[in-house]
Motif scaffolding. Structure first.
Motif, mmCIF file in Angstrom:
data_model
loop_
_atom_site.group_PDB
_atom_site.id
_atom_site.type_symbol
_atom_site.label_atom_id
_atom_site.label_comp_id
_atom_site.label_asym_id
_atom_site.label_seq_id
_atom_site.Cartn_x
_atom_site.Cartn_y
_atom_site.Cartn_z
ATOM 1 N N LEU A 232 -0.019 1.756 29.291
ATOM 2 C CA LEU A 232 1.007 2.781 29.184
ATOM 3 C C LEU A 232 1.920 2.748 30.409
ATOM 4 O O LEU A 232 1.528 2.263 31.471
ATOM 5 N N ARG A 248 5.542 7.835 29.758
ATOM 6 C CA ARG A 248 4.106 7.611 29.525
ATOM 7 C C ARG A 248 3.596 8.512 28.416
ATOM 8 O O ARG A 248 2.815 8.087 27.544
ATOM 9 N N SER A 251 4.621 7.317 24.985
ATOM 10 C CA SER A 251 3.846 6.135 24.602
ATOM 11 C C SER A 251 2.420 6.518 24.218
ATOM 12 O O SER A 251 1.836 5.932 23.300
#
Length: 349
Positions: A232, A248, A251
């Motif tokens: 990530l 992040r 994702s």
């Protein structure tokens, strides 16, 4: 007369050895002598007592620390176990201040910390396991990829995932790992090496615009196993923006959705998630999978930074699989520690 003198001397052998309990009582008496009769012993240290109560509240209510301001909640949760460092500091200050109120107040955060993390201080590993997996963020700037590959291959893992593999170093890792792993696949900057055949290998879209996640079906002796590898996006601490992790978090949501849609019942996730299992922003993943370290590890399993590990951001998570043991492997030339786990794929046994 000589005999009588000898008897007289041995009849008075001197003082008996001091018992350990007596020594502790004398030490406690010395420490508390200045407290007795002190009318301010309960009034001193009120600020310390308030700090102790605030520390306990942060640990208990960490999920309610807002993320709106610089992702403060996620930052707190990432390093949540380290809040325990303040407990002995507060204890020492309470003793120096000779404050009974502060001493009593420090008990509360100590109990909260033990409730949250005391179980990690015990060894939860078990013997056995019919399958071993490992993962390692090898670092794009790794000065010795060959040695790093050989080090992690020597762990004996049946399946090995690597993250942050630059395109220029892919042939180096392929050559170093070929004697141990017959099958492998690389998607972008992540790769998977296996002792067993792999099918349905494909990149997983985690909304980055480039490939940092993949999945494959590994034909294990116990049947198919879906293995995901993910790296990530990194999080940053910026002066003007605080703890930034928006990319992040997006994702993580995409990865969680892909795992939720996975048709294979047994799933293993290997990779660098750039967050701990306490971080609420990883809930899309952690809510449906078990951390092998949390379920069957010994200690906290911190993996980053390798020079002084402070957080477990490299993970092995499972679904439909029983974790048996989990641990960190010896340091390589990377800035992360490799992590490994043994699992039981045959959950009926």
């Amino acid at each position: 007369m000589a005999q009588q003198a000898y008897v007289t001397e041995t009849d008075n052998p001197g003082p008996a050895p001091e018992r350990p309990g007596t020594r502790l009582r004398r030490l406690a008496s010395r420490l508390l002598d200045g407290w007795r009769g002190d009318p301010r012993v309960w009034r001193r240290g009120l600020v310390l007592a308030l700090l102790a109560l605030l520390l306990a509240l942060v640990m208990v209510l960490h999920a309610h620390v807002p993320n709106r301001i610089g992702n403060l909640g996620s930052l707190t949760e990432t390093f949540l176990p380290w809040l325990g460092v303040f407990i002995p500091v507060l204890l020492a200050l309470a003793l120096v201040r000779r404050s009974a109120t502060a001493l009593i107040a420090v008990v509360l955060p100590a109990l909260v910390w033990l409730n949250l993390f005391g179980g990690l201080l015990t060894d939860r590993t078990d013997g056995g396991g019919d399958f071993m997996v490992a993962t390692h963020n090898v670092n794009a700037d790794n000065p010795d990829p060959t040695a790093t590959a050989q080090d992690v291959a020597s762990s004996g893992a049946d399946v090995l995932a690597l993250e942050e593999v630059p395109a220029a170093d892919v042939p180096v890792y392929e050559k170093a790992l070929a004697p141990t792993y017959k099958y492998h696949a690389v998607e972008g900057t992540v790769g998977l090496w296996s002792k067993y055949p792999m099918t349905d290998v494909r990149a997983v879209d985690i909304r980055l615009g480039w490939k940092r996640a993949m999945r494959a079906t590994v034909a294990t002796p116990e049947g198919p196993l879906a293995v995901y590898v993910a790296h990530l996006p990194s999080v940053r601490v910026k002066v003007e923006a605080g703890f930034t992790a928006r990319q992040r978090d997006r994702s993580a949501d995409a990865l969680g959705q892909a795992i939720a849609d996975e048709p294979v019942k047994r799933v293993v996730l290997l990779g660098d998630l750039n967050g701990t299992t306490n971080d609420r922003s990883l809930n899309a993943v952690t809510s449906q999978m078990r951390s092998t370290q949390g379920a069957s590890g010994s200690g906290f399993g911190f993996s980053w930074p390798a020079s002084f590990p402070m957080a477990r951001i490299d993970h092995i998570m499972v679904k439909g699989v029983d974790p048996v043991s989990s641990w960190t492997l010896p340091r390589t030339a990377s800035d992360h520690l490799p992590v490994a786990a043994r699992v039981n794929l045959d959950t009926t046994s």
